[in-house]
Design a protein around this motif. Structure first.
Motif, PDB file in Angstrom:
ATOM      1  N   UNK A 153       0.855  -1.198   0.000  1.00 55.50           N
ATOM      2  CA  UNK A 153       0.000   0.000   0.000  1.00 55.50           C
ATOM      3  C   UNK A 153       0.887   1.242   0.000  1.00 55.50           C
ATOM      4  N   UNK A 154       0.259   2.404  -0.202  1.00 53.77           N
ATOM      5  CA  UNK A 154       1.020   3.655  -0.299  1.00 53.77           C
ATOM      6  C   UNK A 154       0.323   4.746   0.507  1.00 53.77           C
ATOM      7  N   UNK A 213       4.544   9.925   1.579  1.00 53.17           N
ATOM      8  CA  UNK A 213       5.295   9.454   0.416  1.00 53.17           C
ATOM      9  C   UNK A 213       5.987   8.133   0.661  1.00 53.17           C
ATOM     10  N   UNK A 214       5.434   7.313   1.548  1.00 51.82           N
ATOM     11  CA  UNK A 214       6.074   6.044   1.900  1.00 51.82           C
ATOM     12  C   UNK A 214       5.127   4.877   1.667  1.00 51.82           C
ATOM     13  N   UNK A 267      -2.807   7.464  -5.351  1.00 51.02           N
ATOM     14  CA  UNK A 267      -1.661   6.552  -5.452  1.00 51.02           C
ATOM     15  C   UNK A 267      -1.043   6.598  -6.847  1.00 51.02           C
ATOM     16  N   UNK A 268      -1.885   6.528  -7.895  1.00 50.91           N
ATOM     17  CA  UNK A 268      -1.379   6.511  -9.267  1.00 50.91           C
ATOM     18  C   UNK A 268      -0.659   7.802  -9.630  1.00 50.91           C
ATOM     19  N   UNK A 269      -1.096   8.932  -9.011  1.00 49.71           N
ATOM     20  CA  UNK A 269      -0.432  10.208  -9.320  1.00 49.71           C
ATOM     21  C   UNK A 269       0.982  10.257  -8.734  1.00 49.71           C
ATOM     22  N   UNK A 291      12.286  12.181  -3.594  1.00 52.86           N
ATOM     23  CA  UNK A 291      12.091  13.250  -2.610  1.00 52.86           C
ATOM     24  C   UNK A 291      10.751  13.954  -2.783  1.00 52.86           C
ATOM     25  N   UNK A 292      10.139  13.816  -3.947  1.00 53.09           N
ATOM     26  CA  UNK A 292       8.805  14.387  -4.183  1.00 53.09           C
ATOM     27  C   UNK A 292       7.696  13.437  -3.729  1.00 53.09           C
ATOM     28  N   UNK A 293       8.062  12.442  -2.911  1.00 52.72           N
ATOM     29  CA  UNK A 293       7.103  11.499  -2.306  1.00 52.72           C
ATOM     30  C   UNK A 293       6.445  10.606  -3.357  1.00 52.72           C
TER      31      UNK A 293
END
Length: 819
Positions: free
Chosen positions: A532-533, A538-539, A725-727, A743-745
């Motif tokens: 999962x996201x 951003x992790x 999530x897809x973005x 770094x942009x998550x």
């Protein structure tokens, strides 16, 4: 003998009588709402029973909370009579007794509640025999302050009397102005705002507290007090000279004996002369400035929230959550899970209490998954939580990853155990010796077992409720097969069940895939996972895993059958293990929660609908109120009949607005409001939690309408999470873009060779070592999450993403920062 007595007084929680819409209630919180005064009462106070109401002269009415108890054989001390003051609504300062002798000890008049025939006993203090009083009466006050207090009280009473008599504003104005002027004079004199119930501060003549003893007892108490002071000084001197601990403790014992004698003689704990030193006016001013500065900082932090659809600015007080998800994600998460009543902290670090609101979510996950695996023929069982040292030793390779986290039991009471016993970090070593006994031929296969239990892994990393805890709940399935093909099919079937838990129940999209060799389960052939996201941090987070163990464990524990193709030869069985934990609850919270609190998907919510009756005011007749509440319950029964989980919140102690905020914080998917006008129009107002949209629904056919609306909410929540999530899922082939996009998550889908040294390089070179941060924060490097089953076509000759590698890529692999 006199009766030792403690009187408890109470004050308002809020210091301002009426709060306006512009007031911040925190500015008017009373920091001292309860205080006690130690008194000496007449002997008849010893006969007062719990719950009886008495009147103390010039003090008002009191209720007995704890009756007097004579000296205990266990403690050697009597228990005082504890009286709670009963507020009578008056704000006038009560006068104290007239003489100075009476001020040194409270004079109480006892009037036992009951019929008029009951005898009224007066409890009078004795000026020559009263015991020491800590604060039973205010000390003699400075004349000007006391006279101002008296004048304010009289003027206030005059204004109230005129108001009660129907006087107009014009008539009241001179008296009100006079009252305000008196209060201004009081502030000018004392530096404090006048408050109802204030007593005059002590004047110079009252600096010392009268002991109120008879001459003999007073001199004895004074002598004992001197001994206590001298003994205390002696101990302090010994400490400064670094005396031995034994010597100091011996002197402390003598000091405690002196204090016990003092209390036995006077009925009171010994206090040093003068008590705590008063704060200076400068210090008070400095503290006031600090308080004002803090308030200003809080105001700066309170920012308006932009309404997504209309674009208009909307003021929000956030009485529920103080932290915002986008600004302080960690604090926001902590507040959500505690204020929504999911988690309570425990006094063992890394362990938490799962409250019913969260446990009900786990139960719904359990019910779904348990039903699915039982269709496959899996049976539930339970194995012990303890693992012998010998069993763990047999499994060194597998247990290596868990070794630092294994908790051991080494004692039984005060005795050391002959051999330490481990608490299971996982159950392979517990279950497989039994499997070796139960499996003797191909007729015993497949063996499919599952247990719902708890495990302990003594995590040393930063613990987070649900996500990383020392004890957690899970299910672990362990199956044995006669061939590899059937075993591998089950691995993927169970993984699909896990994906359904996330996507169909929790409305959280996941990526199905296979772990790299570096990240797979130790001792297994391969590991499959759902990832999962969490967009805000951003992790990624591992959702659940299903492992094919091959024959590794069966060879280790000698789980075998006779080979049907080769006589007299052993055939080791093929095994699988798969598990899902309460981490699911934390993932769902982080994905869907917002700045109002928890947001629950309808299929998992303990309550799907809360019904709140509105518009119940003093003007509404009793019959109309009963009709409205009854209509809410009728609607509740109708919805429950079609399987909707509902609650009618008809509590009369809370306003509708308070209820709205309460259930929003707890994440209930749908709120239904019914008021008198809605009854007339045969309609209800429904408000969705995930978007805050209002819908007017016809009362007729409401059950189907609500059921459809709940399904729509479930679908909308999944689509929103999937879009988010897809973005953040980026497909790249150039290493130059790797760290910037990380770094942009974002999650990164990259060509990867599959070699462990290369994976270590990717993690090392994508980290930012110069930034100090918590584990998993933006400073850490990317790790491989999985090799997705849904694989784009690799270009011919595509090399691995890392420039120092140079090997040909084998798969598109998902990398990212992870919990």
């Amino acid at each position: 003998p006199f009766t030792p007595t403690v009187c408890t007084f109470f004050d308002h929680l809020i210091t301002k009588e009426v709060l306006t819409k512009d007031d911040n209630f925190r500015d008017y919180l009373n920091t001292k709402t309860k205080w006690e005064e130690v008194m000496i009462g007449d002997p008849c106070l010893a006969d007062v029973k719990k719950g009886e109401i008495i009147q103390l002269q010039r003090r008002g009415f009191f209720i007995c909370d704890q009756p007097y108890q004579p000296m205990s054989v266990h403690t050697g001390q009597p228990a005082p009579c504890v009286l709670h003051s009963i507020p009578d609504g008056h704000t006038k300062v009560k006068a104290t007794a007239g003489s100075k002798a009476k001020q040194s000890a409270d004079v109480a008049t006892l009037s036992k509640g009951g019929s008029s025939r009951q005898k009224q006993d007066k409890v009078k203090g004795s000026s020559d025999k009263a015991a020491p009083v800590a604060s039973a009466a205010a000390p003699a006050a400075s004349g000007s302050e006391a006279s101002l207090l008296d004048a304010i009280a009289k003027q206030g009473e005059l204004v109230r009397t005129k108001k009660a008599g129907g006087a107009g504003k014009a008539d009241l104005k001179p008296d009100v102005d006079r009252l305000l002027a008196l209060k201004a004079d009081f502030k000018k004199l004392t530096g404090k705002d006048w408050k109802a119930g204030m007593a005059a501060s002590a004047g110079p003549a009252a600096a010392a507290v009268s002991t109120g003893h008879s001459t003999d007892s007073s001199s004895e108490a004074d002598a004992l007090s001197t001994k206590i002071t001298e003994q205390g000084n002696k101990i302090r001197q010994m400490k400064s000279e670094k005396a031995s601990k034994d010597d100091i403790m011996r002197e402390v014992g003598i000091l405690n004996a002196f204090k016990a004698d003092f209390k036995k003689m006077t009925g009171l704990d010994w206090q040093p002369a003068g008590g705590a030193a008063p704060r200076s006016a400068e210090k008070k001013k400095e503290e006031k400035k600090k308080e004002e500065k803090k308030k200003e900082e809080k105001k700066e932090k309170t920012k308006p929230v932009v309404k997504a659809e209309a674009g208009e600015m909307k003021k929000q007080t956030r009485l529920g959550l103080e932290a915002m998800k986008e600004e302080d994600f960690s604090e926001w998460y902590t507040q959500v899970i505690t204020k929504s009543e999911m988690i309570e902290y425990y006094d063992v670090s890394g362990c938490y209490i799962i409250r019913p609101w969260a446990y009900s979510i786990w139960e719904r996950i359990k019910d779904f998954f348990d039903g699915e695996i039982k269709k496959l023929g899996v049976e539930n069982c339970y194995f012990p939580i303890f693992v012998s040292h010998a069993a763990l030793e047999r499994e060194k390779t597998h247990i290596a990853d868990f070794a630092p986290e294994v908790a051991w039991v080494t004692k039984s009471g005060e005795s050391d155990l002959a051999e330490p016993i481990a608490i299971r970090p996982t159950s392979e070593t517990v279950m497989y010796p039994a499997y070796a006994k139960w499996i003797q031929s191909h007729r015993d296969l497949p063996l499919k077992m599952n247990q719902w239990n708890n495990v302990v892994r003594w995590e040393f990393k930063h613990p987070q409720p649900f996500l990383r805890t020392r004890e957690f709940l899970w299910q672990e399935g362990h199956t044995a097969w006669s061939n590899s093909k059937d075993a591998q099919e089950e691995v993927l079937t169970v993984l699909d069940f896990y994906a359904q838990v996330y996507e169909d129940l929790m409305a959280v999209p996941v990526v199905r895939g296979r772990k790299t060799e570096k990240e797979k389960f130790a001792g297994g052939d391969f590991t499959t996972t759902v990832e999962a996201f969490i967009a805000t941090s951003g992790r990624a987070i591992q959702g659940a895993t299903s492992h094919h163990l091959g024959q590794n464990f069966s060879k280790m524990f000698d789980i075998s059958i006779e080979d049907p193709t080769k006589a007299s030869e052993k055939l080791y069985v093929w095994q699988n293990s798969w598990g899902l934990t309460t981490r699911t609850i934390g993932v769902m919270t982080m994905v869907h929660g917002d700045n109002q609190g928890l947001v629950l998907p309808p299929r998992l919510a303990c309550l799907q609908v809360v019904i709140v009756p509105c518009g119940i005011t003093a003007k509404l007749s009793e019959s109309a109120t009963l009709s409205l509440v009854q209509s809410c319950h009728d609607l509740g029964r109708e919805l429950a009949s079609v399987g909707v989980r509902i609650r009618v919140d008809d509590r009369d102690k809370y306003s509708p607005g308070w209820k709205f905020n309460h259930w929003e914080l707890k994440g209930v998917p749908l709120r239904i409001e019914i008021g008198p006008r809605d009854l007339e129009k045969k309609q209800v107002i429904a408000v969705t939690r995930h978007r805050g949209e209002k819908h007017t629904l016809a009362r007729e056919g409401i059950a189907k309408t609500v059921s459809d609306l709940l399904e729509g909410i479930q679908s909308a929540m999944y689509k929103k999470a999937l879009t988010e999530r897809d973005s953040h899922l980026k497909k790249i082939t150039d290493w130059k873009d790797f760290s910037r996009l990380l770094d942009d998550k974002n999650l990164l889908l990259v060509p990867y060779c599959g070699r462990e040294p290369c994976e270590d390089l990717i993690k090392k070179d994508s980290s930012r070592a110069e930034i100090a941060a918590e584990p998993g924060a933006p400073a850490m490097g990317a790790k491989s999450l999985c090799i997705p089953f849904d694989q784009p076509q690799l270009a011919d000759g595509q090399i691995c993403i890392h420039p120092a590698c140079g090997h040909k890529a084998k798969h598109w692999t998902l990398f990212g920062r992870s919990y």
